[in-house]
Scaffold this motif. Structure first.
Motif, PDB file in Angstrom:
ATOM      1  N   ARG A  16      -9.365  10.841   1.449  1.00 31.10           N
ATOM      2  CA  ARG A  16      -8.277  10.499   2.372  1.00 31.10           C
ATOM      3  C   ARG A  16      -8.606   9.278   3.222  1.00 31.10           C
ATOM      4  O   ARG A  16      -7.730   8.477   3.541  1.00 31.10           O
ATOM      5  CB  ARG A  16      -7.982  11.690   3.283  1.00 31.10           C
ATOM      6  CG  ARG A  16      -7.312  12.852   2.584  1.00 31.10           C
ATOM      7  CD  ARG A  16      -6.907  13.918   3.570  1.00 31.10           C
ATOM      8  NE  ARG A  16      -6.245  15.035   2.915  1.00 31.10           N
ATOM      9  CZ  ARG A  16      -5.707  16.051   3.564  1.00 31.10           C
ATOM     10  NH1 ARG A  16      -5.783  16.106   4.889  1.00 31.10           N
ATOM     11  NH2 ARG A  16      -5.117  17.032   2.894  1.00 31.10           N
ATOM     12  N   ARG A  17      -9.857   9.154   3.600  1.00 33.58           N
ATOM     13  CA  ARG A  17     -10.224   8.083   4.533  1.00 33.58           C
ATOM     14  C   ARG A  17     -10.282   6.718   3.857  1.00 33.58           C
ATOM     15  O   ARG A  17      -9.838   5.720   4.412  1.00 33.58           O
ATOM     16  CB  ARG A  17     -11.579   8.407   5.166  1.00 33.58           C
ATOM     17  CG  ARG A  17     -12.068   7.398   6.201  1.00 33.58           C
ATOM     18  CD  ARG A  17     -13.304   7.920   6.911  1.00 33.58           C
ATOM     19  NE  ARG A  17     -14.368   8.234   5.971  1.00 33.58           N
ATOM     20  CZ  ARG A  17     -15.233   7.332   5.512  1.00 33.58           C
ATOM     21  NH1 ARG A  17     -15.159   6.072   5.878  1.00 33.58           N
ATOM     22  NH2 ARG A  17     -16.189   7.704   4.678  1.00 33.58           N
ATOM     23  N   THR A  18     -10.801   6.668   2.619  1.00 36.19           N
ATOM     24  CA  THR A  18     -11.034   5.381   1.963  1.00 36.19           C
ATOM     25  C   THR A  18     -10.059   5.085   0.828  1.00 36.19           C
ATOM     26  O   THR A  18      -9.944   3.931   0.404  1.00 36.19           O
ATOM     27  CB  THR A  18     -12.453   5.335   1.386  1.00 36.19           C
ATOM     28  OG1 THR A  18     -12.576   6.353   0.373  1.00 36.19           O
ATOM     29  CG2 THR A  18     -13.491   5.568   2.477  1.00 36.19           C
ATOM     30  N   GLY A  19      -9.371   6.105   0.316  1.00 38.65           N
ATOM     31  CA  GLY A  19      -8.501   5.890  -0.830  1.00 38.65           C
ATOM     32  C   GLY A  19      -9.258   5.672  -2.122  1.00 38.65           C
ATOM     33  O   GLY A  19      -8.696   5.190  -3.108  1.00 38.65           O
ATOM     34  N   ARG A  20     -10.542   6.047  -2.160  1.00 37.61           N
ATOM     35  CA  ARG A  20     -11.359   5.912  -3.364  1.00 37.61           C
ATOM     36  C   ARG A  20     -11.665   7.298  -3.942  1.00 37.61           C
ATOM     37  O   ARG A  20     -11.463   8.301  -3.281  1.00 37.61           O
ATOM     38  CB  ARG A  20     -12.664   5.175  -3.047  1.00 37.61           C
ATOM     39  CG  ARG A  20     -12.449   3.737  -2.594  1.00 37.61           C
ATOM     40  CD  ARG A  20     -13.745   3.140  -2.113  1.00 37.61           C
ATOM     41  NE  ARG A  20     -13.569   1.768  -1.645  1.00 37.61           N
ATOM     42  CZ  ARG A  20     -14.435   1.123  -0.877  1.00 37.61           C
ATOM     43  NH1 ARG A  20     -15.551   1.745  -0.462  1.00 37.61           N
ATOM     44  NH2 ARG A  20     -14.199  -0.121  -0.504  1.00 37.61           N
ATOM     45  N   ALA A 252     -22.206   5.787  -1.378  1.00 36.92           N
ATOM     46  CA  ALA A 252     -21.928   4.440  -1.883  1.00 36.92           C
ATOM     47  C   ALA A 252     -20.431   4.164  -1.998  1.00 36.92           C
ATOM     48  O   ALA A 252     -19.961   3.065  -1.681  1.00 36.92           O
ATOM     49  CB  ALA A 252     -22.599   4.249  -3.246  1.00 36.92           C
ATOM     50  N   VAL A 253     -19.673   5.151  -2.444  1.00 40.35           N
ATOM     51  CA  VAL A 253     -18.240   4.943  -2.692  1.00 40.35           C
ATOM     52  C   VAL A 253     -17.405   5.137  -1.437  1.00 40.35           C
ATOM     53  O   VAL A 253     -16.477   4.379  -1.169  1.00 40.35           O
ATOM     54  CB  VAL A 253     -17.755   5.882  -3.816  1.00 40.35           C
ATOM     55  CG1 VAL A 253     -16.250   5.757  -4.020  1.00 40.35           C
ATOM     56  CG2 VAL A 253     -18.479   5.576  -5.120  1.00 40.35           C
ATOM     57  N   PHE A 254     -17.747   6.159  -0.629  1.00 37.47           N
ATOM     58  CA  PHE A 254     -16.939   6.499   0.540  1.00 37.47           C
ATOM     59  C   PHE A 254     -17.597   6.145   1.865  1.00 37.47           C
ATOM     60  O   PHE A 254     -16.924   6.165   2.901  1.00 37.47           O
ATOM     61  CB  PHE A 254     -16.635   8.007   0.584  1.00 37.47           C
ATOM     62  CG  PHE A 254     -16.110   8.575  -0.690  1.00 37.47           C
ATOM     63  CD1 PHE A 254     -15.119   7.938  -1.420  1.00 37.47           C
ATOM     64  CD2 PHE A 254     -16.598   9.773  -1.177  1.00 37.47           C
ATOM     65  CE1 PHE A 254     -14.630   8.465  -2.595  1.00 37.47           C
ATOM     66  CE2 PHE A 254     -16.119  10.324  -2.351  1.00 37.47           C
ATOM     67  CZ  PHE A 254     -15.138   9.666  -3.063  1.00 37.47           C
ATOM     68  N   GLY A 255     -18.905   5.899   1.858  1.00 32.43           N
ATOM     69  CA  GLY A 255     -19.614   5.766   3.121  1.00 32.43           C
ATOM     70  C   GLY A 255     -19.640   7.088   3.861  1.00 32.43           C
ATOM     71  O   GLY A 255     -19.654   7.132   5.083  1.00 32.43           O
ATOM     72  N   ALA A 256     -19.613   8.217   3.105  1.00 33.08           N
ATOM     73  CA  ALA A 256     -19.493   9.541   3.711  1.00 33.08           C
ATOM     74  C   ALA A 256     -20.854  10.084   4.111  1.00 33.08           C
ATOM     75  O   ALA A 256     -21.873   9.712   3.536  1.00 33.08           O
ATOM     76  CB  ALA A 256     -18.830  10.502   2.720  1.00 33.08           C
TER      77      ALA A 256
END
Length: 285
Positions: A16-20, A252-256
């Motif tokens: 939801r946050r990054t759209g990735r 790497a993808v979301f910065g989560a």
């Protein structure tokens, strides 16, 4: 991606946050038979609930079995519509095996097809994708095309040109998303995505198992260049610790953050369809 039903369904595959997204395909068994990492429900239970996963791709029979063990929760579900075993004389000739309607009855949020272009089956592939898209549009269901060019090429530029053409053909026929092999030269990712990512989601495959560092760098490189994310199977489920690589890819993808949420943490054991863990699988854990 047009139409709110399709957008709602597709949103289930994205952070939801990054759209990735990080989508894990587990459709390998039909093609190559039993495979380490997918050989039992106990193996899949060790990683399938990781919070870094936004979607799962599977054939219809495996979806029913995963659901009966409570292993599909909180992620987008995509049912793969075609396939062919590696035992067949023409394994690149993927046949349609189920329908969009049947996928929806199983709870699918989207459907996928794999198109392997080997120089002899272009017409078959294009007809199949066109028919799937027409069928999916009736129900507002997103379509992901796994696109592989199997034709030998004379150098990277020739391969890049062919793949760009095939990507455009899939877009012209109405696919909503593409899964591609990462090019040998990472700077070529920009050329592949140019003019495409403005309107079509693009995910990159992990391919053959590579080191965790290589996989993490690939994730960083492709999302930096505009990719929607990863569609990675063997580089997840064939790890000694799938959770470790998933956490790295998530970052790497979301910065989560690394800590999994309570809602998405993996089950400690595989429940049976009646809610009790079968002893054989409990022991395997």
């Amino acid at each position: 991606m047009d139409g709110f039903p399709k957008k709602i369904r597709w949103s289930r595959f994205l952070d939801r946050r990054t759209g990735r997204g990080i989508i894990v395909p587990i459709d390998h068994g039909l093609t190559i038979g039993p495979v380490e990492g997918l050989d039992s429900m106990a193996q899949m239970a060790r990683w399938i609930g990781h919070p870094g996963i936004t979607g799962i791709i599977a054939h219809k029979g495996m979806v029913a079995r995963l659901a009966s063990y409570g292993l599909i929760r909180g992620v987008g579900l995509m049912i793969h519509l075609n396939g062919m075993t590696s035992l067949a004389p023409h394994p690149n000739h993927k046949e349609r095996l189920t329908s969009v309607e049947a996928a929806l009855r199983l709870g699918a949020d989207a459907v996928s097809v794999q198109l392997n272009f080997d120089g002899t089956n272009d017409a078959h592939n294009l007809r199949q994708l066109g028919a799937v898209v027409d069928e999916a549009q009736q129900y507002g269901v997103p379509v992901l095309t796994m696109l592989y060019d199997k034709v030998p090429c004379d150098g990277d530029q020739h391969r890049l040109s062919r793949l760009r053409h095939l990507m455009r053909a899939c877009v012209e026929l109405g696919t909503d998303a593409l899964k591609l092999e990462a090019p040998a030269q990472i700077p070529h990712v920009h050329a592949l995505l140019s003019g495409i990512v403005e309107h079509t989601s693009v995910f990159f495959a992990g391919g053959a198992v590579r080191s965790e560092d290589e996989m993490t760098r690939l994730a960083q490189e492709v999302v930096t260049r505009g990719a929607t994310g990863l569609c990675v199977g063997r580089n997840v489920f064939q790890r000694e610790s799938a959770a470790t690589i998933l956490t790295q890819l998530q970052r790497a993808v979301f910065g989560a953050p690394e800590a999994p949420s309570s809602e998405r943490s993996r089950p400690s054991s595989v429940p049976s369809s009646n809610g009790k863990p079968p002893h054989s699988m409990e022991a395997a854990e």
